[in-house]
Design a protein around this motif. Structure first.
Motif, PDB file in Angstrom:
ATOM      1  N   ALA A  94       0.832  -1.208   0.000  1.00 45.89           N
ATOM      2  CA  ALA A  94       0.000   0.000   0.000  1.00 45.89           C
ATOM      3  C   ALA A  94       0.868   1.260   0.000  1.00 45.89           C
ATOM      4  N   VAL A  95       1.970   1.227   0.734  1.00 44.17           N
ATOM      5  CA  VAL A  95       2.872   2.384   0.781  1.00 44.17           C
ATOM      6  C   VAL A  95       3.497   2.625  -0.592  1.00 44.17           C
ATOM      7  N   LEU A  96       3.918   1.581  -1.265  1.00 44.10           N
ATOM      8  CA  LEU A  96       4.507   1.730  -2.596  1.00 44.10           C
ATOM      9  C   LEU A  96       3.490   2.304  -3.589  1.00 44.10           C
ATOM     10  N   ILE A  97       2.263   1.827  -3.505  1.00 47.63           N
ATOM     11  CA  ILE A  97       1.208   2.352  -4.388  1.00 47.63           C
ATOM     12  C   ILE A  97       0.934   3.818  -4.080  1.00 47.63           C
ATOM     13  N   THR A 201      -1.451   2.115   8.289  1.00 49.31           N
ATOM     14  CA  THR A 201      -1.298   2.056   6.836  1.00 49.31           C
ATOM     15  C   THR A 201      -2.448   2.763   6.130  1.00 49.31           C
ATOM     16  N   LEU A 202      -3.664   2.501   6.570  1.00 49.04           N
ATOM     17  CA  LEU A 202      -4.815   3.202   5.986  1.00 49.04           C
ATOM     18  C   LEU A 202      -4.687   4.710   6.148  1.00 49.04           C
ATOM     19  N   ALA A 203      -4.284   5.125   7.328  1.00 42.20           N
ATOM     20  CA  ALA A 203      -4.225   6.554   7.627  1.00 42.20           C
ATOM     21  C   ALA A 203      -3.182   7.289   6.797  1.00 42.20           C
ATOM     22  N   ILE A 204      -2.068   6.640   6.488  1.00 36.96           N
ATOM     23  CA  ILE A 204      -0.993   7.339   5.772  1.00 36.96           C
ATOM     24  C   ILE A 204      -1.057   7.151   4.260  1.00 36.96           C
ATOM     25  N   THR A 205      -1.869   6.211   3.789  1.00 35.91           N
ATOM     26  CA  THR A 205      -1.911   5.961   2.340  1.00 35.91           C
ATOM     27  C   THR A 205      -3.198   6.435   1.672  1.00 35.91           C
ATOM     28  N   VAL A 206      -4.285   6.488   2.416  1.00 31.61           N
ATOM     29  CA  VAL A 206      -5.560   6.931   1.839  1.00 31.61           C
ATOM     30  C   VAL A 206      -5.727   8.431   2.112  1.00 31.61           C
TER      31      VAL A 206
END
Length: 242
Positions: A94-97, A201-206
């Motif tokens: 998710a971070v890479l995307i 992960t949700l908080a930093i990528t979305v």
């Protein structure tokens, strides 16, 4: 060790024989207070938050099944560690995307990470305890079917994240998986770690306007995207929108 834990659970009423009425009362009041908290504006919200904490702590104390039965044990850690590894892989993907889409929002210092996400990580641990140690434990007293108890616990856990559509769907899926893994391995530590990884992960990528900065209840409805009615302010230490 697993047999000892199962014996302790059975004695505490997992099969739904005795204590079902009290379990239902505790669940209704505890869950009702949680919903009232997320749907009530301040300053009353603060009082309801403390009322929820007091009730959940008190009802957990007088219905306490034992630390091992609640998942605070070493057994089952290795058997459920695959879930943490899977969460780490999903997080890295998710971070890479997000980097490619330019939606990644991360603090630039260690202190920034602690200030931005330290509190959330503690809260994610508390949420996981609520799901397994409070909701699931009482559902197991209300039904003799473990699968039904897991499904109901996951459903009410997800419903507490309404009306945020993304969080509701994610928590429904995660709640079901977590309950199934817990019933097999009886270890809460790996579930807490997995919850924290996925949540951050949700908080930093979305993007914030998409997920309304992880808000639920009244906070989700009152969320205003940056630039709509207020200036866009970026905290230079954490990199987050203020």
């Amino acid at each position: 060790m697993a047999d000892a834990v199962q014996t302790e659970i059975a004695a505490s009423g997992e099969a739904g024989a005795r204590g079902g009425r009290r379990a239902l009362l505790e669940l209704c009041i505890g869950y009702g207070l949680i919903l009232a908290t997320v749907w009530t504006p301040r300053p009353a919200q603060g009082w309801l938050w403390w009322a929820s904490v007091v009730w959940i702590a008190a009802s957990t104390w007088w219905s306490f099944p034992g630390w091992q039965a609640m998942g605070f044990r070493r057994g089952g850690f290795v058997a459920s560690l695959w879930l943490v590894v899977l969460a780490a892989v999903l997080s890295a993907t998710a971070v890479l995307i997000a980097m490619r889409l330019h939606t990644l929002r991360v603090p630039h210092t260690v202190l920034g990470w602690v200030l931005a996400w330290g509190g959330y990580i503690v809260w994610s641990f508390a949420q996981q305890f609520l799901l397994q140690g409070y909701f699931l434990f009482r559902m197991l007293r209300l039904t003799s079917r473990r699968e039904a108890a897991a499904a109901w616990a996951a459903a009410i856990f997800a419903a507490a994240h309404l009306p945020n559509p993304l969080l509701t769907c994610v928590t429904l899926l995660w709640g079901a998986v977590a309950c199934i893994v817990f019933l097999r391995c009886r270890n809460l530590y790996t579930l807490m770690l997995t919850h924290a990884i996925l949540g951050v992960t949700l908080a930093i990528t979305v993007p914030g306007p998409v997920i309304h900065n992880m808000r639920v209840g009244l906070g989700y409805l009152r969320y205003r995207p940056p630039g709509k009615g207020r200036p866009l302010l970026i905290d230079p230490e954490t990199g987050r929108v203020r």
